[in-house]
Design an enzyme around this catalytic site. Structure first.
Site, short mmCIF file in Angstrom:
data_model
loop_
_atom_site.label_atom_id
_atom_site.label_comp_id
_atom_site.label_asym_id
_atom_site.label_seq_id
_atom_site.Cartn_x
_atom_site.Cartn_y
_atom_site.Cartn_z
N TYR A 1 22.95 -4.04 -20.63
CA TYR A 1 21.60 -4.23 -21.18
C TYR A 1 21.19 -3.03 -22.05
O TYR A 1 20.39 -3.16 -22.96
CB TYR A 1 20.62 -4.48 -20.04
CG TYR A 1 19.38 -5.26 -20.42
CD1 TYR A 1 19.46 -6.46 -21.13
CD2 TYR A 1 18.11 -4.80 -20.06
CE1 TYR A 1 18.32 -7.18 -21.46
CE2 TYR A 1 16.97 -5.52 -20.39
CZ TYR A 1 17.08 -6.70 -21.08
OH TYR A 1 15.95 -7.41 -21.41
N LYS B 1 12.65 -2.17 -22.52
CA LYS B 1 11.83 -2.82 -21.49
C LYS B 1 11.08 -1.78 -20.66
O LYS B 1 9.94 -2.03 -20.24
CB LYS B 1 12.70 -3.71 -20.59
CG LYS B 1 13.18 -4.99 -21.26
CD LYS B 1 12.04 -5.87 -21.77
CE LYS B 1 12.51 -7.24 -22.23
NZ LYS B 1 11.45 -7.97 -22.96
P1 NAD Z 1 14.18 -16.45 -27.24
O1 NAD Z 1 15.32 -16.05 -28.10
O2 NAD Z 1 13.88 -17.89 -27.11
O3 NAD Z 1 12.85 -15.68 -27.71
C1 NAD Z 1 12.85 -14.41 -28.35
C2 NAD Z 1 11.80 -14.51 -29.43
O4 NAD Z 1 11.58 -13.26 -30.08
C3 NAD Z 1 12.21 -15.52 -30.52
O5 NAD Z 1 11.25 -16.55 -30.62
C4 NAD Z 1 12.18 -14.67 -31.78
O6 NAD Z 1 11.72 -15.43 -32.91
C5 NAD Z 1 11.19 -13.57 -31.40
N1 NAD Z 1 11.26 -12.41 -32.28
C6 NAD Z 1 12.32 -11.57 -32.47
N2 NAD Z 1 11.99 -10.65 -33.41
C7 NAD Z 1 10.70 -10.91 -33.80
C8 NAD Z 1 9.80 -10.33 -34.73
N3 NAD Z 1 10.16 -9.27 -35.49
N4 NAD Z 1 8.55 -10.85 -34.87
C9 NAD Z 1 8.18 -11.93 -34.13
N5 NAD Z 1 8.98 -12.53 -33.23
C10 NAD Z 1 10.23 -12.03 -33.08
O7 NAD Z 1 14.50 -15.83 -25.80
P2 NAD Z 1 13.64 -15.62 -24.46
O8 NAD Z 1 14.65 -15.30 -23.43
O9 NAD Z 1 12.69 -16.75 -24.27
O10 NAD Z 1 12.85 -14.27 -24.77
C11 NAD Z 1 11.46 -14.13 -24.67
C12 NAD Z 1 11.11 -12.84 -23.94
O11 NAD Z 1 11.53 -12.97 -22.59
C13 NAD Z 1 11.78 -11.58 -24.50
O12 NAD Z 1 10.87 -10.51 -24.43
C14 NAD Z 1 12.92 -11.37 -23.51
O13 NAD Z 1 13.36 -10.04 -23.48
C15 NAD Z 1 12.21 -11.77 -22.25
N6 NAD Z 1 13.09 -12.01 -21.09
C16 NAD Z 1 14.15 -12.84 -21.21
C17 NAD Z 1 15.00 -13.03 -20.12
C18 NAD Z 1 16.20 -13.91 -20.23
O14 NAD Z 1 17.13 -13.75 -19.43
N7 NAD Z 1 16.25 -14.84 -21.17
C19 NAD Z 1 14.72 -12.38 -18.90
C20 NAD Z 1 13.61 -11.56 -18.81
C21 NAD Z 1 12.80 -11.38 -19.92
#
Ligand code: NAD
Length: 255
Positions: free
Chosen positions: A154, A161
């Protein structure tokens, strides 16, 4: 009456129907909210298409969180659809390839800076851009991955984070007097586009299979989305600067 009846919520980060944000937007509508989505650049069209799969079609405004013009225009763009906001969802994360996957010791500052700006500083940028729309209070919710330990692969996203967690606490401190709550949902690993871009993401699987007291489904974003809905509701009125773990219990269980 739904948990979010009468509330206006801005949801960032809907990319596909696997996105955690898609399920937050869906549940928010089901709980009575009016939802405005944001997207950016070349994925904007994709978000518009996915918005059509929500219970009600939601408008999609342009917001690249690293673009000052978009941030300055955010309040006016939201006002085209709703006059005020009661909630904002930050569901945004990005790190360049060089910042992930086991290259921690060699990653250059430019790549680290991008990860920090898009994934952590943007919680402050987004909140401040939305602040003129808050009307006597609001709930800001971000998506976190537990940053209290070092995880496989990570890398600098983990550092980002940790910065996100700290940013949410400082925002909670400075905006609490305006009745603005700022909280994070620390989700376990879910197979989304963002997750697939982490080389070695599958290394989380044995950890969650072994340590999640409640068990864990890597393809189910709904529990994390449900937690976000509760934080957006009026049911945690004195909770701010908090990290709500939705990880099957992994954060609480030793190896
Ligand atoms: P996802 O890829 O569906 O969403 C990530 C989003 O970030 C996308 O919609 C993308 O368009 C947006 N993004 C990236 N750069 C950007 C910018 N410059 N301006 C505006 N938007 C931007 O994936 P996800 O897993 O739903 O991620 C959403 C959140 O959840 C993130 O913060 C991720 O770190 C967090 N998260 C994910 C997980 C996992 O395992 N998937 C676990 C814990 C937390």
């Amino acid at each position: 009456m739904g948990l979010l009846s009468g509330k206006n919520i801005l949801v960032t980060g809907v990319l596909t129907d696997a996105s955690i944000a898609f399920h937050i937007a869906r549940l928010a509508q089901e709980e009575g909210a009016t939802v405005v989505l944001s997207s950016y650049g070349r994925v904007h069209r994709l978000t518009e298409r996915i918005a059509g799969r929500l219970p009600q079609l939601a408008p999609v405004i342009e917001l690249d969180v690293s673009n000052d013009e978009d941030l300055a225009a955010l309040a006016d763009r939201v006002r085209v659809h709703v006059p005020t906001l009661d909630g904002v969802v930050h569901s945004i994360g990005f790190a360049p390839e060089a910042a992930l996957g086991g290259n921690f010791l060699n990653t250059q500052w430019a790549d680290v800076a991008t990860a920090l700006q898009i994934s952590a500083f943007s919680l402050k940028s987004l909140t401040m851009a939305a602040r003129p729309l808050f009307n006597g209070g609001a709930s800001v919710v971000g998506l976190d991955f537990d940053a209290s330990v070092a995880w496989p692969k990570y890398d600098w996203m983990g550092v980002a984070k940790a910065a996100l967690e700290s940013t949410s606490r400082y925002l909670a401190r400075d905006l609490g007097p305006e009745n603005v709550r700022v909280n994070l949902v620390a989700a376990g690993p879910i197979k989304t586009i963002a997750a697939k871009s982490i080389p070695g993401f599958e290394e989380f699987e044995p950890i969650w299979n072994q340590r999640s007291a409640l068990g864990w489904d890597f393809s189910d974003p709904v529990p994390a989305a449900q937690a976000a809905i509760v934080l957006l509701s009026d049911w945690l009125p004195k909770t701010t600067g908090e990290i709500l773990h939705v990880d099957g219990g992994v954060h609480a269980i030793g190896g």
